[in-house]
Design a protein around this motif. Structure first.
Motif, PDB file in Angstrom:
ATOM      1  N   UNK A 184       0.237 -24.121 -46.476  1.00 50.52           N
ATOM      2  CA  UNK A 184      -0.388 -24.863 -47.574  1.00 50.52           C
ATOM      3  C   UNK A 184      -1.536 -24.123 -48.240  1.00 50.52           C
ATOM      4  N   UNK A 185      -2.262 -23.263 -47.469  1.00 53.63           N
ATOM      5  CA  UNK A 185      -3.384 -22.538 -48.057  1.00 53.63           C
ATOM      6  C   UNK A 185      -2.902 -21.598 -49.158  1.00 53.63           C
ATOM      7  N   UNK A 186      -1.656 -21.188 -49.071  1.00 54.40           N
ATOM      8  CA  UNK A 186      -1.146 -20.204 -50.022  1.00 54.40           C
ATOM      9  C   UNK A 186      -0.231 -20.822 -51.076  1.00 54.40           C
ATOM     10  N   UNK A 187      -0.107 -22.146 -51.070  1.00 49.60           N
ATOM     11  CA  UNK A 187       0.872 -22.788 -51.960  1.00 49.60           C
ATOM     12  C   UNK A 187       0.618 -22.456 -53.425  1.00 49.60           C
ATOM     13  N   UNK A 188      -0.645 -22.600 -53.845  1.00 46.44           N
ATOM     14  CA  UNK A 188      -0.974 -22.369 -55.258  1.00 46.44           C
ATOM     15  C   UNK A 188      -0.592 -20.949 -55.659  1.00 46.44           C
ATOM     16  N   UNK A 189      -0.977 -20.022 -54.788  1.00 47.57           N
ATOM     17  CA  UNK A 189      -0.695 -18.625 -55.049  1.00 47.57           C
ATOM     18  C   UNK A 189       0.802 -18.370 -55.201  1.00 47.57           C
ATOM     19  N   UNK A 190       1.577 -18.905 -54.251  1.00 47.34           N
ATOM     20  CA  UNK A 190       3.024 -18.701 -54.269  1.00 47.34           C
ATOM     21  C   UNK A 190       3.630 -19.322 -55.523  1.00 47.34           C
ATOM     22  N   UNK A 191       3.214 -20.543 -55.834  1.00 43.49           N
ATOM     23  CA  UNK A 191       3.772 -21.224 -57.001  1.00 43.49           C
ATOM     24  C   UNK A 191       3.449 -20.452 -58.282  1.00 43.49           C
ATOM     25  N   UNK A 192       2.221 -19.937 -58.348  1.00 42.88           N
ATOM     26  CA  UNK A 192       1.821 -19.177 -59.534  1.00 42.88           C
ATOM     27  C   UNK A 192       2.727 -17.964 -59.724  1.00 42.88           C
ATOM     28  N   UNK A 193       3.017 -17.274 -58.622  1.00 47.67           N
ATOM     29  CA  UNK A 193       3.892 -16.096 -58.711  1.00 47.67           C
ATOM     30  C   UNK A 193       5.310 -16.527 -59.066  1.00 47.67           C
ATOM     31  N   UNK A 194       5.785 -17.591 -58.437  1.00 49.11           N
ATOM     32  CA  UNK A 194       7.150 -18.053 -58.719  1.00 49.11           C
ATOM     33  C   UNK A 194       7.310 -18.391 -60.195  1.00 49.11           C
ATOM     34  N   UNK A 195       6.250 -18.948 -60.786  1.00 53.24           N
ATOM     35  CA  UNK A 195       6.364 -19.321 -62.193  1.00 53.24           C
ATOM     36  C   UNK A 195       6.195 -18.121 -63.112  1.00 53.24           C
TER      37      UNK A 195
END
Lengths: 445, 236
Positions: free
Chosen positions: B98-109
């Motif tokens: 969960x700590x990295x969710x924002x980061x991962x989502x940003x890259x995915x988008x």
């Protein structure tokens, strides 16, 4: 959450103080009581719905008005929440169909198909579904798409004052429902599509009835188009109203006619075909106006395309089974009409009671216990009349769904109400909401 | 009931290779009754549901390239961010911390080779026996540019039900996160207005959690009483 909310007691005029100033609760006809008050009418917030005839169901619109202009709009939902997803966790996988069909009640066949495709994916039997069952699924879905779009046009027309559109739309829809009733036994809430195939085969004469319906609709659907397409009042009410461009659609996760009204031909039947849609010839209808009028034209066009698909389905229908071979999954659905209505056929009863112990055991086990679905999860999506209908389905290996979540297109698309209607007039909110075509049964589930 | 020669004692059947996987749920018996003498012999049945095993390379199709792109962009964060890659029923699923969710989502988008411009919502799943990660949230992602789908799964413990909100990246997830909060009690940090959406504002509890009863009253029919669905005997 645990803090106790203390409501101020209202004074004689129905007013109470808040951190943002004095708030008056008016219910109609009592405006005079506060008119003399200084500083009144700085913000007027109006509740439209949930029992308002133009809100397309029990949708509550909270509008902040400046005269006739909408400065802020929010939607409140939840009035039709029935806990379908929770209830399904206490029923077998097959019984789940009876629940999902009640979600988006104008597109029940789509709910059933999406759910069954999900269960079949978890069971790993997607390739074993008989062709005839798949063709009938497609045919029913497209008929259902027509009836759903007709209700959208009918209620949308009524909400904008075009009452003849309503009578036309509901009249035509009734003929489609007659066919669905012939095939499934019910006008809605069919529970006809089952994991593994269909509840039963088409009854005698159904194919002819479908062919007659297509002929009838080809003749009658232009009535609605002729009535509204060039109607200057209709155009004035819908053109440029409910504007949402491609950027807005992508940001808000919009799919279906709203997305296609931006000119983007995104249709899952073409982009990620399921149920053999790659074998049908049809076009994805788009418009580039990004407005309510464009969405109206798209729905008209899609009904014609659906008729094309239904005709191709009739050509593709070949005799054969409508349920998977696997006796551990196939619901023993040998139904027949008896003197007391639809029930198990006498032939089937004779078979399980007198001839085959194994068939009796299968019948008993499937009906009381159901089948087990291997543990795992999947996300399946289909193109429903209102956009992407997604099903997230989770099994723990038991005879009941562990969790089923429907990503209903209406639920998602209703989020666009502020973007579509802020800055417009109150009357345009109605047109914008009608062009989204939300069905509250699907929104609230 | 089929005999299992490898498992004469009736212990929990653990499929090969799943010994190290976390247990999602487990149970005993076939009919969900306890306290009465078991004469059927089914009482000894034990079931365990394991989480899906991590996928092994090659994942197949475009999955490898997509995961590689994500790993390249995230750099050293990839290891701690993506705890498991699962391929199930032909669908790619990334389990993300969960700590990295924002980061991962940003890259995915934003990465042009990934470009998942749409998140199709959030779906909660409650696994009360999955210790330390009882609440799962599943995000189906759609890339229209590449016509691909994958899903992201994030977990959080019951004691600390916090997951960062991705509404800043996918504004369309606003209502979906409110729904998951409403039904599961997952608190999406950073959500612009995390209020109940389906249940009344003053409702107590989160109805789709497994510890929340379905409710209902017994119904009497021709002298017999039929208990509400969650009190009935059930096949396990």
């Amino acid at each position: 959450m645990s803090e106790e909310v203390i409501y101020e007691t209202a004074d004689e005029a129905g007013a109470y103080d808040t951190t943002e100033g004095k708030v008056y609760n008016l219910s109609g006809g009592d405006w005079d009581e506060v008119e003399g008050d200084e500083g009144i009418a700085q913000r007027v917030v109006v509740n439209m719905g949930p029992q308002h005839p133009s809100t397309h169901g029990v949708l509550r619109l909270i509008l902040e008005l400046d005269g006739e202009n909408v400065t802020q709009a929010r939607s409140g939902i939840g009035y039709l929440h029935t806990g379908i997803e929770k209830n399904m966790e206490f029923r077998t996988w097959t019984q789940g169909v009876t629940y999902v069909t009640r979600m988006d009640y104008l597109a029940p066949i789509f709910n059933e198909t999406a759910y069954c495709l999900g269960v079949e994916k978890l069971l790993g039997i997607t390739d074993q579904i008989p062709d005839r069952a798949t063709v009938i699924r497609v045919m029913l879905m497209e008929l259902n798409r027509i009836s759903s779009h007709l209700v959208c046009l009918a209620t949308g027309g009524m909400e904008l004052g075009a009452l003849t559109a309503m009578t036309f739309g509901f009249r035509e829809r009734e003929y489609v429902l007659d066919v669905l009733e012939t095939v499934t036994g019910l006008r809605m809430n069919h529970a006809f599509i089952r994991p593994g195939g269909l509840a039963q085969d088409l009854p005698d004469g159904a194919e002819q009835q479908v062919a007659d319906l297509v002929k009838y609709l080809r003749k009658r659907l232009p009535d609605t188009s002729n009535l509204l397409v060039d109607n200057s009042i209709w155009v004035a009410r819908t053109e440029g109203v409910g504007y949402l461009d491609l950027t807005g659609c992508i940001a808000l996760g919009m799919t279906g006619p709203v997305l296609r009204s931006t000119g983007y031909p995104w249709d899952l039947r073409k982009m990620a075909p399921y149920c053999g849609y790659e074998d049908y010839e049809f076009e994805v209808v788009t418009q580039t106006s990004c407005d309510a009028y464009g969405r109206f034209l798209i729905r008209l066009g899609e009904m014609q395309q659906s008729l094309n698909i239904v005709e191709q389905c009739l050509d593709k229908l070949r005799p054969g089974p409508v349920m998977v071979e696997d006796k551990k999954i196939a619901w023993p659905a040998q139904l027949a009409i008896g003197s007391d209505g639809m029930g198990n056929s006498l032939e089937h009863i004779r078979h399980i009671m007198g001839q085959s112990m194994e068939a009796l055991i299968h019948h008993f086990k499937l009906v009381t216990e159901g089948f087990r679905v291997p543990a795992g999860q999947a996300y399946v999506s289909i193109e429903a009349p209102r956009g992407e209908l997604g099903v997230h389905i989770v099994s723990d290996g038991g005879t009941r769904p562990y969790r089923v979540h429907f990503r209903d297109p209406s639920f998602n698309n209703l989020q666009a109400v502020p973007a579509m209607s802020e800055g417009g007039q109150v009357a345009d909110v109605v047109a914008a909401v009608a062009s989204i075509d939300p069905v509250m049964g699907g929104v609230d589930r | 009931m089929t005999d299992n020669p490898d498992n004469p004692g009736g212990d929990a059947v653990v499929p090969a290779g799943t010994e190290t996987l976390e247990v999602l749920s487990s149970g005993q018996g076939a009919f969900g009754v306890s306290g009465t003498p078991d004469v059927s012999g089914y009482g000894g049945l034990a079931r365990t549901t394991h989480a899906a095993p991590p996928a092994t390379r090659p994942y197949g199709g475009w999955f490898d390239a997509a995961v590689d792109t994500l790993a390249e962009t995230l750099g050293t964060d990839f290891g701690p961010a993506v705890s498991k890659v699962v391929v199930e029923h032909g669908q790619l699923r990334l389990e993300v911390a969960r700590e990295h969710l924002i980061n991962v989502m940003q890259v995915l988008r934003d990465n042009p080779d990934l470009r998942f411009e749409m998140c199709m919502g959030a779906s909660g799943v409650h696994w009360p026996q999955d210790a330390g990660r009882e609440l799962h949230v599943h995000y189906p992602m759609l890339s229209m540019t590449h016509n691909r789908r994958l899903s992201v799964e994030v977990t959080c413990p019951d004691e600390d039900p916090h997951i960062p909100s991705i509404v800043g990246i996918y504004p369309g997830n606003d209502w979906h996160e409110r729904e998951t909060f409403d039904f599961f009690g997952v608190i999406f940090d950073g959500h612009p207005g995390l209020t109940r959406i389906e249940m009344p504002d003053d409702w107590v509890g989160h109805p789709q959690r497994k510890d929340y009863p379905l409710g209902g009253i017994p119904v009497e029919y021709k002298g017999a009483t039929i208990p509400p669905p969650d009190d009935r005997r059930e096949y396990k």
